[in-house]
Design a protein around this motif. Structure first.
Motif, PDB file in Angstrom:
ATOM      1  N   TYR A  48     -78.659 -42.245  35.359  1.00 29.23           N
ATOM      2  CA  TYR A  48     -78.712 -43.705  35.397  1.00 29.23           C
ATOM      3  C   TYR A  48     -80.030 -44.166  34.803  1.00 29.23           C
ATOM      4  CZ  TYR A  48     -81.952 -43.485  39.347  1.00 29.23           C
ATOM      5  OH  TYR A  48     -83.044 -43.239  40.130  1.00 29.23           O
ATOM      6  N   CYS A  49     -80.051 -45.426  34.405  1.00 36.84           N
ATOM      7  CA  CYS A  49     -81.264 -46.045  33.881  1.00 36.84           C
ATOM      8  C   CYS A  49     -81.966 -46.753  35.030  1.00 36.84           C
ATOM      9  CB  CYS A  49     -80.931 -47.022  32.759  1.00 36.84           C
ATOM     10  SG  CYS A  49     -82.375 -47.898  32.105  1.00 36.84           S
ATOM     11  N   ALA A  50     -83.225 -46.470  35.214  1.00 34.00           N
ATOM     12  CA  ALA A  50     -83.970 -47.068  36.321  1.00 34.00           C
ATOM     13  C   ALA A  50     -84.284 -48.535  36.089  1.00 34.00           C
ATOM     14  CB  ALA A  50     -85.278 -46.294  36.541  1.00 34.00           C
ATOM     15  N   ASN A  51     -84.119 -49.035  34.869  1.00 35.80           N
ATOM     16  CA  ASN A  51     -84.431 -50.433  34.581  1.00 35.80           C
ATOM     17  C   ASN A  51     -83.215 -51.341  34.755  1.00 35.80           C
ATOM     18  OD1 ASN A  51     -86.103 -52.595  33.699  1.00 35.80           O
ATOM     19  ND2 ASN A  51     -85.225 -52.418  31.656  1.00 35.80           N
ATOM     20  N   CYS A  52     -82.102 -50.987  34.122  1.00 37.33           N
ATOM     21  CA  CYS A  52     -80.892 -51.814  34.206  1.00 37.33           C
ATOM     22  C   CYS A  52     -79.875 -51.260  35.188  1.00 37.33           C
ATOM     23  CB  CYS A  52     -80.254 -51.945  32.831  1.00 37.33           C
ATOM     24  SG  CYS A  52     -79.693 -50.376  32.108  1.00 37.33           S
ATOM     25  N   CYS A  68     -81.285 -44.595  27.349  1.00 36.29           N
ATOM     26  CA  CYS A  68     -80.539 -45.834  27.552  1.00 36.29           C
ATOM     27  C   CYS A  68     -80.506 -46.610  26.243  1.00 36.29           C
ATOM     28  CB  CYS A  68     -81.184 -46.663  28.658  1.00 36.29           C
ATOM     29  SG  CYS A  68     -80.295 -48.189  29.040  1.00 36.29           S
ATOM     30  N   SER A  69     -79.351 -47.192  25.944  1.00 37.15           N
ATOM     31  CA  SER A  69     -79.182 -47.901  24.669  1.00 37.15           C
ATOM     32  C   SER A  69     -79.645 -49.353  24.717  1.00 37.15           C
ATOM     33  CB  SER A  69     -77.710 -47.862  24.252  1.00 37.15           C
ATOM     34  OG  SER A  69     -76.889 -48.423  25.273  1.00 37.15           O
ATOM     35  N   SER A  70     -79.933 -49.888  25.892  1.00 37.73           N
ATOM     36  CA  SER A  70     -80.305 -51.296  26.005  1.00 37.73           C
ATOM     37  C   SER A  70     -81.707 -51.527  26.558  1.00 37.73           C
ATOM     38  CB  SER A  70     -79.299 -52.034  26.901  1.00 37.73           C
ATOM     39  OG  SER A  70     -79.229 -51.427  28.174  1.00 37.73           O
ATOM     40  N   SER A 133     -79.083 -57.928  23.623  1.00 40.63           N
ATOM     41  CA  SER A 133     -78.898 -56.526  24.013  1.00 40.63           C
ATOM     42  C   SER A 133     -78.408 -55.730  22.821  1.00 40.63           C
ATOM     43  CB  SER A 133     -77.887 -56.429  25.160  1.00 40.63           C
ATOM     44  OG  SER A 133     -76.637 -56.955  24.769  1.00 40.63           O
ATOM     45  N   GLY A 134     -79.131 -54.677  22.525  1.00 36.35           N
ATOM     46  CA  GLY A 134     -78.706 -53.741  21.488  1.00 36.35           C
ATOM     47  C   GLY A 134     -78.946 -54.269  20.087  1.00 36.35           C
ATOM     48  N   GLY A 135     -78.600 -53.417  19.125  1.00 37.58           N
ATOM     49  CA  GLY A 135     -78.693 -53.790  17.726  1.00 37.58           C
ATOM     50  C   GLY A 135     -80.050 -53.609  17.096  1.00 37.58           C
ATOM     51  N   TRP A 136     -80.987 -52.994  17.807  1.00 39.14           N
ATOM     52  CA  TRP A 136     -82.312 -52.814  17.226  1.00 39.14           C
ATOM     53  C   TRP A 136     -82.287 -51.642  16.249  1.00 39.14           C
ATOM     54  CZ3 TRP A 136     -85.334 -56.741  18.278  1.00 39.14           C
ATOM     55  CH2 TRP A 136     -85.125 -57.448  19.450  1.00 39.14           C
ATOM     56  N   PRO A 137     -82.788 -51.843  15.039  1.00 39.08           N
ATOM     57  CA  PRO A 137     -82.708 -50.763  14.032  1.00 39.08           C
ATOM     58  C   PRO A 137     -83.611 -49.585  14.404  1.00 39.08           C
ATOM     59  CG  PRO A 137     -84.042 -52.587  13.206  1.00 39.08           C
ATOM     60  CD  PRO A 137     -83.454 -53.054  14.511  1.00 39.08           C
TER      61      PRO A 137
END
Length: 481
Positions: A48-52, A68-70, A133-137
């Protein structure tokens, strides 16, 4: 006299010989032994992601490289990045014939920012994104193709060596029936079994080994620039070693090439006893919960010993020592003080080795637990003093949470018992230090043993009473006086 609140002054001896405070130990209710961090096995239950707090299975976490992707971390100070919104006025596009943009509304764009060091994604030229959320190159690794070739090559070698080892072990035993293996009986070939299990086939492994091109050293080396040794170095524009290692494959040398770091996933793990393979701790599956399904900590099953106060330990003299005993269980407990050498040796039951057992172990049909065998070691107790253990047995009442806040303590006129309160008991004991003891000026050590009763309530068996032993080491630092 001095009052001690630090738990490290009282250490318990684990079944493997390590000395740890009671807050760092576990108690196995199946084999009735004390276990430390070296006597347990760790298993990953969930990622799990500790942030989200996004929960994902192990297969998905493996595909995402445990990231984590986000959520992202700052590449400069490694704090969590926050998504900031800003309004941007659209620019005119001459090719589309937009000469004026007065009537167009401002568009909301998002970028990453660090609240700690004020680093932003705009500092390294990353364009703002229209979604939060997401989409960062991400910058591609120039050596990704070569790394994948090396991974496939070594996987093929490992598969080939495993297959050769299985063939050698199969030839050691004669054929006793019509079918050699289970696949021959069911009609399932080895290739089909490997495809079902998701393993590479033998043909693909051999082709990967045959088509692999080894690396070759080149004599041509890129020359350094002429001002490499003479130009001034600005340390603010050069990344530190921690920043380079956190970036992974690119490892940028300039601050202008830093990229947001995808946040590493956390895991919820369960712990098992190495001797009996039973769970000692097992957390809830929900990442937002801090509760445990199973939590066999020694703090909840063993008598807790604390040092209230003591007199300065001097060689050749007898000093007083005040201890507090606490019963954390829900049953009455009988405690008696002993010397460490008086504890009986545990009986070791060895299973008889038969031909069938050795055959199953050689064919890997049985789980091999030899690697996780707990090694028994005798603890090194550096005791300068000796505790005068009283002959009587002390009774501690069960824990009562309803009467926990009752301040009425029963004071006793006995020479040993100072006061009694619910499941707590204060004792006055004597410590004898020999005249030839050394190092008493800095730290004095006292070793003692406890024999206590324990009621095991592990289902489905009926409650059973056991007599257990524990060895303790007390550290009495002279600096506290």
């Amino acid at each position: 006299m001095a009052y001690l609140t630090q738990p490290d002054y009282v250490k318990y001896v684990c079944s493997c010989g390590q000395m740890k405070p009671i807050t760092s130990l576990y108690f196995c209710r199946h084999c009735l032994k004390i276990r430390c961090g070296f006597c347990i096995c760790h298993e990953v239950d969930s990622h799990y992601c500790a942030n989200c707090l996004e929960n994902m299975p192990s297969s998905e976490a493996r595909l995402k490289k445990n990231r984590c992707s986000s959520c992202f971390d700052c590449p400069s100070c490694f704090h969590t990045l926050s998504t900031r919104a800003t309004l941007t006025q659209p620019r005119p596009d001459p090719a589309a014939g937009d000469a004026k943009v007065e009537n167009k509304q401002a568009k909301k764009m998002y970028y990453l920012s660090c609240f700690n060091c004020r680093w932003t994604s705009r500092d390294v030229g990353i364009p703002d994104q229209p979604v939060a959320s997401g989409g960062w190159p991400e910058r591609t690794n120039p050596y990704a193709v070569r790394i994948n070739q090396l991974l496939e090559y070594y996987k093929a070698i490992a598969h080939q060596e495993k297959q050769e080892r299985l063939d050698r072990e199969r030839k050691k035993f004669p054929i006793r029936g019509k079918y050699i293996t289970l696949t021959d009986k069911t009609g399932l070939t080895g290739a089909m079994a490997r495809n079902i299990a998701g393993l590479p086939s033998s043909e693909s492994s051999s082709s990967a080994i045959a088509n692999f091109v080894p690396s070759q050293a080149s004599e041509e080396v890129e020359e350094l620039s002429e001002d490499y040794y003479t130009k001034e170095v600005n340390l603010k524009q050069i990344t530190t070693m921690a920043q380079r290692l956190a970036a992974g494959a690119p490892q940028p040398t300039s601050v202008s090439r830093l990229q947001p770091l995808a946040r590493a996933l956390s895991v919820k793990r369960s712990q098992r006893c190495r001797a009996c393979d039973h769970n000692l701790t097992k957390p809830e599956y929900n990442p937002g919960s801090i509760k445990f399904k199973i939590e066999l900590l020694a703090y909840y099953h063993m008598p807790e010993v604390k040092i209230i106060s003591y007199e300065p330990v001097k060689p050749g003299e007898t000093t007083a020592l005040l201890l507090k005993l606490t019963n954390p269980t829900g049953h009455e407990m009988q405690i008696k003080f002993m010397q460490p050498e008086d504890i009986p040796e545990p009986e070791e039951i060895e299973e008889p080795q038969t031909i069938e057992k050795s055959l199953e172990k050689s064919l890997n049909l049985e789980k091999d637990m030899s690697w996780c065998k707990v090694v028994q070691r005798k603890p090194r107790l550096r005791a300068a003093g000796r505790l005068l253990a009283p002959d009587q047995t002390f009774t501690l009442a069960q824990r009562d949470d309803a009467a926990e806040y009752d301040d009425d303590a029963q004071h006793d006129t006995s020479d040993i018992i100072v006061w009694r309160k619910l499941n707590k008991l204060a004792l006055r004991l004597q410590v004898v230090t020999p005249a030839e003891a050394e190092g008493v000026e800095s730290v004095a050590g006292v070793a003692l043993a406890l024999r206590y009763s324990y009621r095991n309530t592990v289902p489905p068996a009926a409650p059973r009473d056991h007599t257990l032993h524990a060895t303790l080491a007390l550290h009495l630092p002279a600096i506290m006086h």
